[in-house]
Design an enzyme around this catalytic site. Structure first.
Site, PDB file in Angstrom:
ATOM      1  N   HIS A   1       0.866  -1.187   0.000  1.00  0.00           N
ATOM      2  CA  HIS A   1       0.000   0.000   0.000  1.00  0.00           C
ATOM      3  C   HIS A   1       0.897   1.229   0.000  1.00  0.00           C
ATOM      4  O   HIS A   1       1.638   1.473   0.951  1.00  0.00           O
ATOM      5  CB  HIS A   1      -0.921   0.006   1.219  1.00  0.00           C
ATOM      6  CG  HIS A   1      -1.830   1.209   1.257  1.00  0.00           C
ATOM      7  ND1 HIS A   1      -3.060   1.218   0.627  1.00  0.00           N
ATOM      8  CD2 HIS A   1      -1.674   2.441   1.821  1.00  0.00           C
ATOM      9  CE1 HIS A   1      -3.632   2.390   0.822  1.00  0.00           C
ATOM     10  NE2 HIS A   1      -2.811   3.147   1.524  1.00  0.00           N
ATOM     11  N   CYS A   2       0.836   1.994  -1.067  1.00  0.00           N
ATOM     12  CA  CYS A   2       1.699   3.167  -1.213  1.00  0.00           C
ATOM     13  C   CYS A   2       0.978   4.382  -0.659  1.00  0.00           C
ATOM     14  O   CYS A   2      -0.101   4.763  -1.134  1.00  0.00           O
ATOM     15  CB  CYS A   2       2.067   3.383  -2.680  1.00  0.00           C
ATOM     16  SG  CYS A   2       3.189   4.771  -2.947  1.00  0.00           S
ATOM     17  N   ILE A   3       1.575   5.002   0.349  1.00  0.00           N
ATOM     18  CA  ILE A   3       0.954   6.178   0.955  1.00  0.00           C
ATOM     19  C   ILE A   3       1.050   7.391   0.046  1.00  0.00           C
ATOM     20  O   ILE A   3       0.232   8.320   0.164  1.00  0.00           O
ATOM     21  CB  ILE A   3       1.618   6.492   2.309  1.00  0.00           C
ATOM     22  CG1 ILE A   3       3.126   6.722   2.118  1.00  0.00           C
ATOM     23  CG2 ILE A   3       1.364   5.360   3.301  1.00  0.00           C
ATOM     24  CD1 ILE A   3       3.841   7.150   3.373  1.00  0.00           C
TER      25      ILE A   3
ATOM     26  N   ASN B   1      -1.927   7.063  -2.139  1.00  0.00           N
ATOM     27  CA  ASN B   1      -3.140   6.785  -1.381  1.00  0.00           C
ATOM     28  C   ASN B   1      -3.906   5.610  -1.981  1.00  0.00           C
ATOM     29  O   ASN B   1      -5.133   5.628  -2.091  1.00  0.00           O
ATOM     30  CB  ASN B   1      -4.038   8.033  -1.326  1.00  0.00           C
ATOM     31  CG  ASN B   1      -5.134   7.915  -0.283  1.00  0.00           C
ATOM     32  OD1 ASN B   1      -4.987   7.211   0.717  1.00  0.00           O
ATOM     33  ND2 ASN B   1      -6.239   8.595  -0.504  1.00  0.00           N
ATOM     34  N   SER B   2      -3.184   4.581  -2.366  1.00  0.00           N
ATOM     35  CA  SER B   2      -3.811   3.419  -2.975  1.00  0.00           C
ATOM     36  C   SER B   2      -2.840   2.247  -2.906  1.00  0.00           C
ATOM     37  O   SER B   2      -1.650   2.418  -2.611  1.00  0.00           O
ATOM     38  CB  SER B   2      -4.188   3.704  -4.435  1.00  0.00           C
ATOM     39  OG  SER B   2      -4.720   2.552  -5.052  1.00  0.00           O
TER      40      SER B   2
END
Length: 391
Positions: free
Chosen positions: A242-244, A247-248
């Protein structure tokens, strides 16, 4: 302090007892929500549920007030860092720590946040604004170079939008289709099982396992290499992480576009930093100008541009490390989630000074791994996609 206390939760961590279906285990929960409710009960301050409507409470809980400091404090901090080089070192050193602390705070609550995406987009726009306003009037950048930087900016945003279209969620209907296919192939598998075993022994190639697993949260069957993201609340095909910053999640459907976004941004950033340093320090080499540029603090505008070069360099180094890690994982055909699970279960081998964890489960060689990555298709129906997913 041990690293385990600071490590963010993994996608398949055990559920909190509040999320468990068995009610008697919920009374033993030690989460923050229960502690807050218990403190209110001890202080005789019951929850005033009747004072606010459910819609208003939902809006308050999902209000992203963290975007306001990102938009207001970033230019102020950069201008303050441009006043003196010692102040710049202090501020630029503290910024990663503040961002990291907010990262662990949001990961602890397992919720999505627009803070990092807003910070990334605003930083990109602010750096481009300073490039147009402060560097172009100096006359050291040609129109072709300006066009190259602008094209890199546009390609980065377009790739980011394409990445935000969805990671490839696992719909519940896929399990029924897979079950019917397995039932239809069961008879044929039994009939020619001996032939397949003979071919496997002769060629040394065994068919990959297609064992599906039950998600403990979604309660649906998911294909191999899929994982549940607690932040997004869904199962994702070939979940990487999950890549901050977007945001996805990064999964089977958007992994290629995510890698493309990293490549375009890193190349554009390195090229833009080189142009700015050549304009600010024409007598210095580009490699040494970032560390020694005499007279750059004589004017506020040049000092601000030089400070922004350092800020951009810090971000570029971090994303370059992420890009290298992604390339190595693809070369060994392992996802970030699989590498984390292998470390937790003490499986797999550490390669290239710990930059990649080789599980050996799906690797078919360098060229075959990259061919599989570049040709993999999203077979899911994007049920969760909506206009709000773009942010």
């Amino acid at each position: 302090m041990k690293w385990e206390k600071l490590k963010p939760p993994e996608p398949d961590d055990p559920m909190c007892c509040c999320e468990c279906d068995i009610y008697q285990y919920r009374c033993c929960c030690d989460c923050e929500d229960l502690d807050e409710a218990f403190n209110r009960w001890l202080k005789e301050k019951p929850l005033s549920c009747g004072l606010q409507s459910p819609v208003l409470r939902t809006m308050i809980n999902h209000l992203e007030i963290s975007m306001i400091p990102a938009l207001l404090l970033l230019p102020l901090l950069l201008k303050a860092a441009a006043l003196h080089y010692l102040l710049g070192i202090t501020i630029l050193t503290a910024l990663p720590g503040l961002v990291l602390s907010y990262y662990y705070a949001t990961h602890r609550r397992k919720r999505r946040t627009l803070f990092f995406l807003t910070l990334a987009l605003y930083s990109l726009a602010y750096m481009y604004y300073l490039f147009i306003v402060e560097i172009l009037p100096r006359g050291d950048v040609s129109p072709l170079q300006t066009c190259a930087v602008t094209t890199g900016m546009i390609l980065t945003i377009v790739s980011l939008i394409y990445t935000k279209r969805g990671p490839g969620f696992v719909p519940a209907s896929r399990h029924e289709v897979n079950r019917q296919r397995m039932v239809a192939e069961d008879d044929s598998t039994r009939s020619d099982g001996f032939i397949q075993a003979t071919v496997a022994e002769q060629t040394g190639k065994h068919p990959p396992t297609t064992k599906w697993s039950l998600c403990p949260v979604c309660k649906i069957m998911r294909p191999p290499r899929a994982g549940h993201c607690r932040t997004c609340g869904s199962c994702v095909q070939r979940l990487d992480h999950h890549c901050i910053w977007i945001n996805s999640c990064v999964g089977q459907a958007n992994h290629r576009s995510f890698l493309q976004t990293l490549c375009v941004f890193v190349l554009t950033s390195v090229y833009g930093i080189g142009l700015v340093l050549r304009s600010l320090c024409p007598r210095q080499y580009r490699m040494t100008a970032l560390f020694y540029c005499p007279g750059v603090y004589s004017q506020p505008s040049t000092a601000l541009c030089f400070t922004c070069c350092w800020y951009s360099s810090i971000i570029t180094v971090g994303l370059l490390y992420l890009l290298v890690a992604q390339v190595l994982n693809i070369s060994f055909n392992v996802t970030g989630r699989e590498a984390q699970l292998a470390l937790r279960n003490k499986k797999g081998q550490s390669r290239l000074w710990g930059l990649v964890i080789d599980t050996g489960e799906y690797s078919r060689g360098f060229y075959q791994n990259w061919a599989e990555f570049l040709t993999m298709a999203d077979s899911s129906v994007t049920l969760h996609s909506s206009p709000t997913d773009l942010v």
